[in-house]
Design a protein around this motif. Structure first.
Motif, short mmCIF file in Angstrom:
data_model
loop_
_atom_site.label_atom_id
_atom_site.label_comp_id
_atom_site.label_asym_id
_atom_site.label_seq_id
_atom_site.Cartn_x
_atom_site.Cartn_y
_atom_site.Cartn_z
N ILE A 1 0.85 -1.11 0.00
CA ILE A 1 0.02 0.06 -0.13
C ILE A 1 0.73 1.29 0.01
CG2 ILE A 1 -1.88 1.28 1.20
CD1 ILE A 1 -2.36 -1.35 2.60
N PRO A 2 0.87 2.34 -1.01
CA PRO A 2 1.97 3.25 -0.85
C PRO A 2 1.51 4.39 -0.09
CG PRO A 2 0.02 3.27 -2.84
CD PRO A 2 -0.23 1.96 -2.02
N VAL A 3 1.41 3.97 1.28
CA VAL A 3 1.24 5.09 2.13
C VAL A 3 2.33 4.87 3.49
CG1 VAL A 3 -1.28 5.59 1.65
CG2 VAL A 3 -0.56 3.76 3.56
N GLY A 4 2.50 5.66 4.26
CA GLY A 4 3.34 5.47 5.42
C GLY A 4 4.82 6.13 5.06
N THR A 5 5.37 6.58 6.21
CA THR A 5 6.58 7.30 6.13
C THR A 5 7.63 6.43 6.69
OG1 THR A 5 6.12 8.45 8.27
CG2 THR A 5 5.50 9.48 6.12
N TYR B 1 1.06 -3.21 3.90
CA TYR B 1 0.74 -4.21 2.82
C TYR B 1 -0.57 -4.78 3.29
CZ TYR B 1 5.75 -4.53 1.92
OH TYR B 1 6.81 -4.33 1.46
N MET B 2 -1.52 -4.91 1.92
CA MET B 2 -2.66 -5.56 2.30
C MET B 2 -2.43 -6.85 1.83
SD MET B 2 -5.78 -5.56 2.76
CE MET B 2 -6.09 -3.88 2.92
N ALA C 1 -0.56 -5.43 7.24
CA ALA C 1 0.61 -5.80 7.63
C ALA C 1 1.74 -4.66 7.63
CB ALA C 1 1.59 -7.05 6.86
N LYS C 2 2.20 -4.27 8.57
CA LYS C 2 3.11 -3.14 8.73
C LYS C 2 4.59 -3.39 9.05
CE LYS C 2 1.49 0.49 10.57
NZ LYS C 2 1.16 1.90 11.09
N VAL C 3 5.58 -2.97 8.23
CA VAL C 3 7.04 -3.50 8.47
C VAL C 3 7.61 -2.31 8.82
CG1 VAL C 3 9.05 -4.23 7.02
CG2 VAL C 3 6.77 -5.27 6.55
#
Length: 86
Positions: A29-33, A38-39, A50-52
């Motif tokens: 997912i193209p967001v986050g800094t 991820y979906m 999912a957040k990495v």
């Protein structure tokens, strides 16, 4: 293999080994800094997020936030286990 493809493979592998979640699809997912997001869709159609984290300091801060939320709402505690992936 491109870095983005390697990350998708790593996310899918971590979900299987750490959580027993078997993804049918993983899409960034193209967001986050400070994170890569991820979906994830399983074979049964269930969707996960999912957040990495890109650094360990961010994980520690996020864990503190989750713990604060968990102690602030006694009727409903979030279940957010964190798995460190090298």
């Amino acid at each position: 293999m491109r870095v983005a493809e390697q990350m998708v493979t790593a996310v899918a592998g971590t979900l299987v080994t750490a959580y027993g979640v078997h993804p049918a699809a993983v899409a960034q997912i193209p967001v986050g800094t400070a994170t890569l997001n991820y979906m994830v869709t399983t074979r049964s159609g269930r969707r996960h997020f999912a957040k990495v984290y890109l650094d360990h300091a961010s994980v520690a801060r996020e864990r503190q936030v989750v713990e604060l939320i968990a102690t602030s709402t006694p009727t409903e505690k979030p279940s957010c286990p964190t798995v460190m992936h090298p």
